[in-house]
Design a protein around this motif. Structure first.
Motif, PDB file in Angstrom:
ATOM      1  N   LEU A  38       0.838  -1.406   0.082  1.00 47.90           N
ATOM      2  CA  LEU A  38       0.150   0.509  -0.367  1.00 47.90           C
ATOM      3  C   LEU A  38       1.012   1.122   0.061  1.00 47.90           C
ATOM      4  CD1 LEU A  38      -2.928  -0.931   2.384  1.00 47.90           C
ATOM      5  CD2 LEU A  38      -3.013  -0.943  -0.286  1.00 47.90           C
ATOM      6  N   GLN A  39       2.375   0.966   0.498  1.00 51.31           N
ATOM      7  CA  GLN A  39       3.463   1.814   0.600  1.00 51.31           C
ATOM      8  C   GLN A  39       3.778   2.575  -0.922  1.00 51.31           C
ATOM      9  OE1 GLN A  39       5.882   1.579   3.505  1.00 51.31           O
ATOM     10  NE2 GLN A  39       4.878   2.194   5.037  1.00 51.31           N
ATOM     11  N   GLU A  64       3.618   3.075  -4.683  1.00 57.42           N
ATOM     12  CA  GLU A  64       2.435   2.613  -5.609  1.00 57.42           C
ATOM     13  C   GLU A  64       2.534   1.849  -6.773  1.00 57.42           C
ATOM     14  OE1 GLU A  64       1.791   6.945  -6.429  1.00 57.42           O
ATOM     15  OE2 GLU A  64       1.048   6.678  -8.145  1.00 57.42           O
ATOM     16  N   SER A 116       1.399  -1.340  -5.963  1.00 59.99           N
ATOM     17  CA  SER A 116       0.233  -1.338  -5.552  1.00 59.99           C
ATOM     18  C   SER A 116      -1.174  -1.050  -7.209  1.00 59.99           C
ATOM     19  CB  SER A 116      -0.458  -0.151  -4.295  1.00 59.99           C
ATOM     20  OG  SER A 116      -0.023   0.635  -4.704  1.00 59.99           O
ATOM     21  N   LEU A 174      -6.800  -4.641  -4.616  1.00 59.28           N
ATOM     22  CA  LEU A 174      -6.424  -3.472  -3.908  1.00 59.28           C
ATOM     23  C   LEU A 174      -7.368  -3.421  -3.004  1.00 59.28           C
ATOM     24  CD1 LEU A 174      -4.583  -1.222  -3.811  1.00 59.28           C
ATOM     25  CD2 LEU A 174      -5.556  -0.093  -5.429  1.00 59.28           C
ATOM     26  N   GLN A 175      -8.991  -3.831  -3.283  1.00 66.15           N
ATOM     27  CA  GLN A 175      -9.590  -3.068  -1.904  1.00 66.15           C
ATOM     28  C   GLN A 175      -9.530  -4.482  -0.683  1.00 66.15           C
ATOM     29  OE1 GLN A 175     -12.423  -0.686  -1.878  1.00 66.15           O
ATOM     30  NE2 GLN A 175     -12.536  -1.797   0.017  1.00 66.15           N
ATOM     31  N   ARG A 196      -6.960  -3.211   0.967  1.00 66.13           N
ATOM     32  CA  ARG A 196      -7.590  -2.030   1.766  1.00 66.13           C
ATOM     33  C   ARG A 196      -7.798  -1.923   3.644  1.00 66.13           C
ATOM     34  NH1 ARG A 196      -8.315   1.902  -2.945  1.00 66.13           N
ATOM     35  NH2 ARG A 196      -6.121   2.673  -3.428  1.00 66.13           N
ATOM     36  N   SER A 197      -8.909  -3.399   3.031  1.00 71.35           N
ATOM     37  CA  SER A 197      -9.502  -3.831   4.490  1.00 71.35           C
ATOM     38  C   SER A 197      -8.719  -4.084   4.834  1.00 71.35           C
ATOM     39  CB  SER A 197     -10.595  -4.558   3.527  1.00 71.35           C
ATOM     40  OG  SER A 197     -11.612  -4.186   2.609  1.00 71.35           O
ATOM     41  N   CYS A 225      -5.679  -3.979   5.725  1.00 74.65           N
ATOM     42  CA  CYS A 225      -5.060  -3.091   6.900  1.00 74.65           C
ATOM     43  C   CYS A 225      -5.635  -2.790   7.429  1.00 74.65           C
ATOM     44  CB  CYS A 225      -4.366  -1.835   5.457  1.00 74.65           C
ATOM     45  SG  CYS A 225      -3.201  -0.942   6.244  1.00 74.65           S
ATOM     46  N   ASP A 226      -7.300  -1.892   7.798  1.00 75.33           N
ATOM     47  CA  ASP A 226      -7.901  -1.344   8.143  1.00 75.33           C
ATOM     48  C   ASP A 226      -7.737  -2.045   9.729  1.00 75.33           C
ATOM     49  OD1 ASP A 226     -10.086   0.724   5.633  1.00 75.33           O
ATOM     50  OD2 ASP A 226      -7.842   0.845   6.876  1.00 75.33           O
TER      51      ASP A 226
END
Lengths: 169, 196
Positions: free
Chosen positions: A90-91, A93, A96, A104-105, A108-109, A111-112
């Motif tokens: 994610l860091q 570009e 990713s 990618l979605q 992100r989920s 990571c959250d």
């Protein structure tokens, strides 16, 4: 199944399993294969009559299962790399950019979720200067990266001639 | 001052019992967190009571460094412990192939971990839906060789509706010749047994 697309998919699958880093998503292969599988499955559920057709249906179904296996393996290998290196991906570009939109979605989920979990159980109770998940010191970098120094097997496809592998050796 | 002994203990316990998820050791997590805060207030004390010049002396600088390094190590150990458990929890979702945690395992999990499981289940489900509902948790080990396999029922499961629409009654100790895709999840859950 289109022989060409399937052979390309097999190559993509083997590359993805053996490479420590995540490779660009096979966007020209996976959606088409999934579509063809769907078409074949619709075709099968409509044709279930004579015994000659039954054999054809049977062979079709086995073929579908085996193609699905390759796709599943491929996608699983990618998800596993995403989970392992989610901060790095994610860091960065360029990295990713190699993921599909859905991957990618997912990243992100993921990571959250991890951040929320770590924050709520430990990090929020710590002094401010210790709350980060991305600390980097001389000994340790909290962001895990794929090990680009690991060994892999390669198959030579065309004659290249002499090639210097590692100038330091 | 313990400087990380408790953290090492925590990780050693994890190392010994690798496969099964152990009860969440909330006490150890709390103790280690308190140790970090205690060390932090030691450092804060030193910084408050000495001038910047004094702090450059090797004695005081090392004092702060040792405390701070211990704090960092404790934090890393805690995060490693939590992360290891999360890997095991994710493994549950893949091994069982269902969105339900068996009760005997659930009692060993912190409520926050149970929440993580359902978040992970959701994100995995969303992803699988986006690839035409391809269930990624199937065929984990080898390419499928047969469409149909023979299975023996180990526990009463009741009725199973197959893909082709038939209903089979799965009573204990009966054997059936069924489609692999219908029975694979049940084999993984230990309810059916594959007969060769």
């Amino acid at each position: 199944m289109e022989d060409n697309i399937l052979s390309q998919m097999k190559i993509a699958w083997i590359n993805e399993i053996n490479c420590p880093d995540i490779l660009p998503f096979a966007s020209s292969l996976v959606p088409i294969l999934l579509e063809k599988i769907q078409e074949k499955q619709n075709h099968i559920s409509e044709a279930q009559t004579t015994s000659a057709q039954k054999l054809e249906v049977f062979l079709c179904e086995i073929e579908i299962e085996r193609v699905k296996y390759i796709i599943r393996c491929y996608l699983r290998a990618r998800l596993s790399k995403i989970e392992k290196n989610f901060l790095y991906i994610l860091q960065n570009e360029e990295v990713s950019g190699r993921l599909s939109t859905e991957e990618l979605q997912f990243a992100r989920s993921y990571c959250d979720s991890i951040e929320a979990h770590m924050n709520s159980i430990v990090l929020d109770s710590l002094p401010e200067n210790l709350r980060s998940l991305t600390e980097k010191t001389d000994q340790v970098d909290m962001v895990t990266k794929p090990n680009m120094d690991s060994h892999v097997f390669c198959k030579v496809l065309e004659d290249i001639g002499e090639y210097v592998i590692d100038e330091e050796d | 001052m313990n400087h990380g002994k408790k953290a090492v203990e925590l990780l050693r316990d994890v190392h010994i019992s690798s496969d099964v998820i152990q009860p969440f050791n909330g006490d150890a997590v709390r103790t280690i967190t308190e140790e970090i805060l205690a060390l932090n207030s030691e450092v804060a004390d030193v910084v408050e009571n000495y001038s910047e010049e004094d702090l450059e002396s090797p004695y005081l600088a090392l004092n702060i460094l040792v405390h701070f390094t211990s704090m960092q190590r404790n934090k890393r150990c805690l995060l490693a412990y939590l992360m290891h458990r999360l890997q095991q929890i994710k493994g549950l979702r893949w091994d069982l192939g269902t969105s339900v945690i068996p009760d005997n395992i659930k009692t060993n999990l912190n409520p926050r971990e149970v929440q993580f499981f359902s978040e992970y289940d959701k994100m995995l489900g969303d992803y699988m839906r986006s690839v035409n509902e391809l269930d990624l948790t199937m065929d984990l080990n080898q390419p499928p060789k047969n469409l149909f396999i023979e299975v023996r029922v180990k526990q009463d499961v009741g009725a199973l509706v197959t893909e082709s629409g038939n209903t089979i009654n799965l009573r204990a100790n009966t054997t059936h010749f069924l489609r692999r895709t219908d029975v694979e999840p049940l084999i993984r859950q230990g309810v059916l047994e594959h007969i060769n």
